[in-house]
Motif scaffolding. Sequence first.
Motif, PDB file in Angstrom:
ATOM      1  N   LEU A 156       0.732  -1.155  -0.092  1.00 44.43           N
ATOM      2  CA  LEU A 156       0.340  -0.038  -0.039  1.00 44.43           C
ATOM      3  C   LEU A 156       0.851   1.102  -0.082  1.00 44.43           C
ATOM      4  N   GLU A 157       0.396   2.185  -0.550  1.00 41.79           N
ATOM      5  CA  GLU A 157       1.000   3.393  -0.722  1.00 41.79           C
ATOM      6  C   GLU A 157       1.728   4.274   0.506  1.00 41.79           C
ATOM      7  N   ASP A 158       0.697   4.042   1.529  1.00 41.30           N
ATOM      8  CA  ASP A 158       0.793   4.637   2.912  1.00 41.30           C
ATOM      9  C   ASP A 158       1.798   3.829   3.765  1.00 41.30           C
ATOM     10  N   ASN A 159       2.084   2.641   3.403  1.00 46.01           N
ATOM     11  CA  ASN A 159       2.922   1.727   4.288  1.00 46.01           C
ATOM     12  C   ASN A 159       4.482   1.916   3.792  1.00 46.01           C
ATOM     13  N   HIS A 160       4.694   3.033   4.776  1.00 44.80           N
ATOM     14  CA  HIS A 160       6.248   3.332   4.458  1.00 44.80           C
ATOM     15  C   HIS A 160       7.397   2.462   4.937  1.00 44.80           C
ATOM     16  N   ALA A 161       6.929   2.003   6.005  1.00 47.51           N
ATOM     17  CA  ALA A 161       8.055   0.882   6.563  1.00 47.51           C
ATOM     18  C   ALA A 161       8.290  -0.327   5.740  1.00 47.51           C
ATOM     19  N   ALA A 162       7.225  -0.810   4.895  1.00 48.29           N
ATOM     20  CA  ALA A 162       7.304  -2.016   4.111  1.00 48.29           C
ATOM     21  C   ALA A 162       7.978  -1.540   2.867  1.00 48.29           C
ATOM     22  N   ARG A 163       7.514  -0.178   2.374  1.00 43.23           N
ATOM     23  CA  ARG A 163       8.201   0.205   1.124  1.00 43.23           C
ATOM     24  C   ARG A 163       9.702   0.505   1.223  1.00 43.23           C
ATOM     25  N   SER A 164      10.063   0.930   2.435  1.00 45.52           N
ATOM     26  CA  SER A 164      11.419   1.181   2.655  1.00 45.52           C
ATOM     27  C   SER A 164      12.305  -0.065   2.538  1.00 45.52           C
TER      28      SER A 164
END
Length: 197
Positions: A156-164
């Motif tokens: 998800l766009e707002d899942n910054h920890a996972a995206r990082s």
Amino acid sequence: MFTIRPANPKDVSNLSDILTESFYRNIADAPSLINLLVRQLTNWVYPLLRYGITIDLNSRFNEQSPCYICLVATHPANKSQAIASLEICMRSVPIKPRQGFWQDLWRWQDTHESPYIFNLAVHPQWRRRGVAKQLLLAAEQTAKQWGFSRLYIHVLEDNHAARSLYDRLGYHLHSQEGTMPHYLLGRPRQFLLKKKL
């Protein structure tokens, strides 16, 4: 530090708890009336959500598909109890990236079957300790053993920890999905990420 192994039917109960906790009790910590009501509702329906996840897991385990695996992470102190998991299966993904509002309206695209990671979840007590990274690296090895050179995952766009985390491991944006609900309902977009192995 952690042991990664294929899940077995004895893990299903524990995995159901981890998945239900991760996907249905992971609500923003902001003290608002809406969050409080959502948490209360989740507590009431938690047994039903967990039961549904248990049925889904058992179903996938019983299929015995050659390109499906559930990997679990355990701690050396208790190798029989899973603390995190992820699943890999084959899924149709678009060959060309899908970007934008109008492409969400036109769903038909050329696709190909590729290994796809889903249900990556870590028990809250074990987060931020490298468990997810170790599971993802094991998933990459599994996809290579199956003979594939690409691996996909949604975030998800707002899942910054996972995206990082995915960015550090070499996953790159393949396409954006859910653009229409994002514009109309304010929901976060889903990014389909790809890694070349």
